[in-house]
Design an enzyme around this catalytic site. Structure first.
Site, PDB file in Angstrom:
ATOM      1  N   LYS A  79       0.844  -1.200   0.000  1.00  0.00           N
ATOM      2  CA  LYS A  79       0.000   0.000   0.000  1.00  0.00           C
ATOM      3  C   LYS A  79       0.876   1.246   0.000  1.00  0.00           C
ATOM      4  O   LYS A  79       1.918   1.290   0.671  1.00  0.00           O
ATOM      5  CB  LYS A  79      -0.918  -0.022   1.235  1.00  0.00           C
ATOM      6  CG  LYS A  79      -1.951   1.102   1.269  1.00  0.00           C
ATOM      7  CD  LYS A  79      -2.878   0.964   2.476  1.00  0.00           C
ATOM      8  CE  LYS A  79      -3.908   2.096   2.505  1.00  0.00           C
ATOM      9  NZ  LYS A  79      -4.861   1.961   3.625  1.00  0.00           N
ATOM     10  N   SER A 159      -9.931   2.368   2.697  1.00  0.00           N
ATOM     11  CA  SER A 159      -8.997   3.043   1.814  1.00  0.00           C
ATOM     12  C   SER A 159      -8.038   2.097   1.089  1.00  0.00           C
ATOM     13  O   SER A 159      -7.399   2.480   0.120  1.00  0.00           O
ATOM     14  CB  SER A 159      -8.175   4.050   2.630  1.00  0.00           C
ATOM     15  OG  SER A 159      -7.330   3.378   3.567  1.00  0.00           O
ATOM     16  N   SER A 183     -10.511   0.191   7.006  1.00  0.00           N
ATOM     17  CA  SER A 183      -9.878   0.243   5.682  1.00  0.00           C
ATOM     18  C   SER A 183      -9.173  -1.035   5.238  1.00  0.00           C
ATOM     19  O   SER A 183      -8.686  -1.105   4.114  1.00  0.00           O
ATOM     20  CB  SER A 183      -8.883   1.406   5.617  1.00  0.00           C
ATOM     21  OG  SER A 183      -9.573   2.623   5.568  1.00  0.00           O
TER      22      SER A 183
END
Length: 493
Positions: A79, A159, A183
Site C-alpha cells: 500500500k 482506503s 480500511s
C-alpha cells in the site's frame, strides 16, 4: 501446472521449496499479470520490475542454500502508505508529489527480512481517507468483481482498495494494508478477500504515513485465512521507534488454522442489526452463526449499547488527529510547492492544490472540533464515548465471550461515481458502520468471505476478538471460510 498467480502463499511456498519453479519465474508471472490488467483495474500506482527480479534472485539463492525465510520468494504488493526506500511513497496524494523516502517502514522491512519480493506500490484513498478508493490522486481503483450480466465498474472499498483489488485479481500473492476505521476489513468484504486488522500496537506504525495515530494499524489482505495468518506473523513486531507497539511475543498464527472452535463462545450483538442493511447481509450473518454453531461453538446474544454513537464519535476523533498529522505538509521541506507572494500565501496555495476535497473536508472538521470554543463540546465528548465503547466490549469479554460475529459491510460493492454516495458524504461514512467500533476500542477484527448476493457480488463477515487474541479470529475465520467455500471474480479485464 496451474497459473502461478492463482496459487496461495502457502501453496507457492511449498512449490518453491520443492523446486517446482523459481521465485524469478513466479515474480515474472505476476509482473506479466500486472502489465495486462493494471490499465483496466488501476490497482498499482507504481510497479518496480527491476527491484522485484533482483529480490527474487536473492530469494532463489537463499532457497537453494536451505536458508529460506517464512515468505521467501513470495511477491507482494505494498500500500502506498508504507515508506519504501527509494520508491514512490505518496499516500496517493498530490501534496507528496515525487517523494521517495530514504528509509524503510518497519512493517515492510520485516517482510523483506523474511524473504518477500516487492512488486510495487498500491493505489489507495488519499491519506487513507475514504471508503471507496475514489479519493486517490491517481484515480479510482476498479473492483475485479462485477454484477452478473453487467459491465458497470464497482468500487473495491477503501482506503485499501488497491490492496484488495490486486489480491482479488491475482496481481500479487498478498498485500499490506492499513485500517483506521475499517480500511482493511471493508475492502476485503467487498472483494471476496480476507483482511485482518490486528490489535492496536501489534504492528509498528513507524514509517507508515499517519492519518489518525491512535486508530491506525497495519495488517494484511490475502486470498484466504491461512495466508493472512502467514502475513501477519511477518508484519507484526515490537519496535523501539514506535512507542505504541507492544512487546508481546508474536505467535505462530498459522498453527491456529484448523483448530477446533468447540466450546468457544461467540457473541451476537443486537445493535448491529441496523436500518438500511441489505437483507442478504443479514442472511449471510445468519449463515455464519449456523456454521459456527455446527462446528461446536456456543452462540450467545450480547449487548454493545454504545455502538450507535461510534460513527459520529469516530468522525470527530479521526479528523481531529488528521488535522494535526497533516499540518506538516506545507510545501517547505518536500513534496509539492506552489509559489506565493509570501510564506503564508505559499502554504495556502500548496495545501489547496495538494490536498483533494475529502482530505480538505476532514482537515477542516478536525480543526473545527479542536478549536478553543468547541474542544469540550466535540473532541472531549467523543473521547468519553470512545471509553464507553471500549467498556462495552470489555463487559462482553469479561462475561466469557471469546469472539463477536457481525457483518463486515452493510451492502455489497456499489458503482464508481454513485451519485447518492457522492452527494452525501455521510452515506459514504455509513459504509464503516460495522468496523469503526473495533478501531475505537483498539481490538483485532477479521473479515472473511461468506458468500455471494443475488447480483453475484461477495459479502463478508467480521469476527472481533480480545486484545492480542488474533489466533481465535483465525480459528473461527477458518471455520466460516471452509463452510462458505471460495469465490473468485469472472475475468473481464
Amino acid at each position: 501446472m496451474t497459473d502461478l498467480t492463482s496459487l496461495t502463499i502457502a501453496q507457492a511456498r511449498a512449490e518453491l521449496d520443492k523446486g517446482s519453479f523459481t521465485s524469478v519465474e513466479l515474480t515474472k508471472a505476476y509482473l506479466g499479470a500486472i502489465e495486462a490488467a493494471n490499465p483496466a483495474i488501476n490497482a498499482y500506482v507504481t510497479v518496480t520490475p527491476e527491484k522485484a527480479i533482483e529480490m527474487a534472485e536473492v530469494a532463489d539463492t537463499r532457497i537453494a542454500s536451505g536458508a529460506a525465510g517464512p515468505l521467501e520468494g513470495i511477491p507482494l504488493g505494498i500500500k502506498d502508505l508504507f515508506a519504501t526506500k527509494g520508491v514512490h511513497t505518496q499516500a496517493c496524494s498530490h501534496i507528496l508529489d515525487g517523494f521517495k523516502p530514504e528509509y524503510e517502514s518497519t512493517v515492510t522491512a520485516n517482510l523483506w527480512r523474511d524473504g518477500a519480493v516487492m512488486l510495487g506500490k498500491l493505489n489507495m484513498d488519499e491519506f487513507a481517507m475514504g471508503s471507496s478508493n475514489e479519493t486517490s490522486y491517481y484515480g479510482a481503483v476498479k473492483n475485479p468483481w462485477r454484477q452478473d450480466g453487467s459491465d458497470m465498474d464497482l468500487v473495491p472499498g477503501g482506503s485499501s482498495g488497491g490492496s484488495a483489488a490486486a489480491v482479488a485479481a491475482n496481481l500479487c500473492a498478498a498485500a499490506t494494508a492499513t485500517d483506521t476505521g475499517g480500511s482493511i476489513r471493508q475492502p476485503a468484504g467487498l472483494t471476496g478477500t480476507v483482511g485482518i486488522k490486528p490489535t492496536y500496537g501489534r504492528c509498528s506504525r513507524w514509517g507508515t504515513v499517519a492519518f489518525a495515530s491512535s486508530l491506525d494499524q497495519a495488517g494484511p489482505i490475502a486470498r484466504d485465512v491461512r495466508d493472512a495468518a502467514i502475513m501477519l506473523r511477518s508484519m507484526a513486531s515490537v519496535d523501539e521507534k514506535d512507542t505504541t507497539s507492544v512487546d508481546i511475543a508474536v505467535p505462530d498464527y498459522e498453527a491456529a488454522i484448523g483448530q477446533s472452535v468447540k466450546g468457544l463462545k461467540i457473541g451476537i450483538p443486537k445493535e448491529y442489526r441496523v436500518e438500511g442493511m441489505a437483507e442478504e447481509v443479514d442472511q449471510a450473518w445468519t449463515n455464519g452463526i449456523a456454521w459456527l454453531r455446527d462446528a461446536g461453538a456456543e452462540i450467545v446474544d450480547i449487548e454493545l449499547p454504545h455502538t450507535r454513537y461510534a460513527l459520529p464519535a469516530y468522525y470527530i476523533v479521526a479528523p481531529a488527529e488528521a488535522s494535526s498529522n497533516l499540518a506538516r505538509y506545507d510545501g517547505v521541506r518536500y513534496g509539492l510547492r506552489v509559489p506565493g507572494k509570501d510564506i503564508v500565501d505559499m502554504y495556502e496555495k500548496t495545501r489547496a492544490a495538494g490536498f483533494g476535497r475529502e482530505v480538505q473536508r476532514r482537515i477542516m472538521i478536525g480543526t473545527y472540533v479542536l478549536s478553543a470554543g468547541y474542544y469540550d463540546a466535540y473532541y472531549l465528548r467523543a473521547q468519553k464515548v470512545r471509553t464507553l465503547i471500549k467498556r462495552d466490549f470489555e463487559n462482553a469479554f469479561n462475561a466469557g465471550v471469546d469472539a463477536i460475529l457481525t457483518p463486515a459491510t452493510p451492502s455489497s460493492a456499489f458503482g464508481i461515481g454513485d451519485q447518492e454516495m457522492a452527494s452525501d458524504p455521510v452515506k459514504m461514512y455509513m459504509q464503516d458502520i460495522f468496523t469503526v467500533t473495533v478501531n475505537m476500542a483498539g481490538l483485532p477484527g477479521i473479515s472473511v468471505p461468506a458468500g455471494l448476493d443475488h447480483k453475484g457480488l461477495p459479502l463478508g463477515l467480521q469476527l472481533i476478538g480480545k486484545p492480542f487474541d488474533e489466533e481465535t479470529l483465525f480459528r473461527a475465520g477458518h471455520v466460516i471460510e471452509q463452510a462458505a467455500g471460495s469465490f473468485t471474480p469472472k475475468r473481464w479485464w
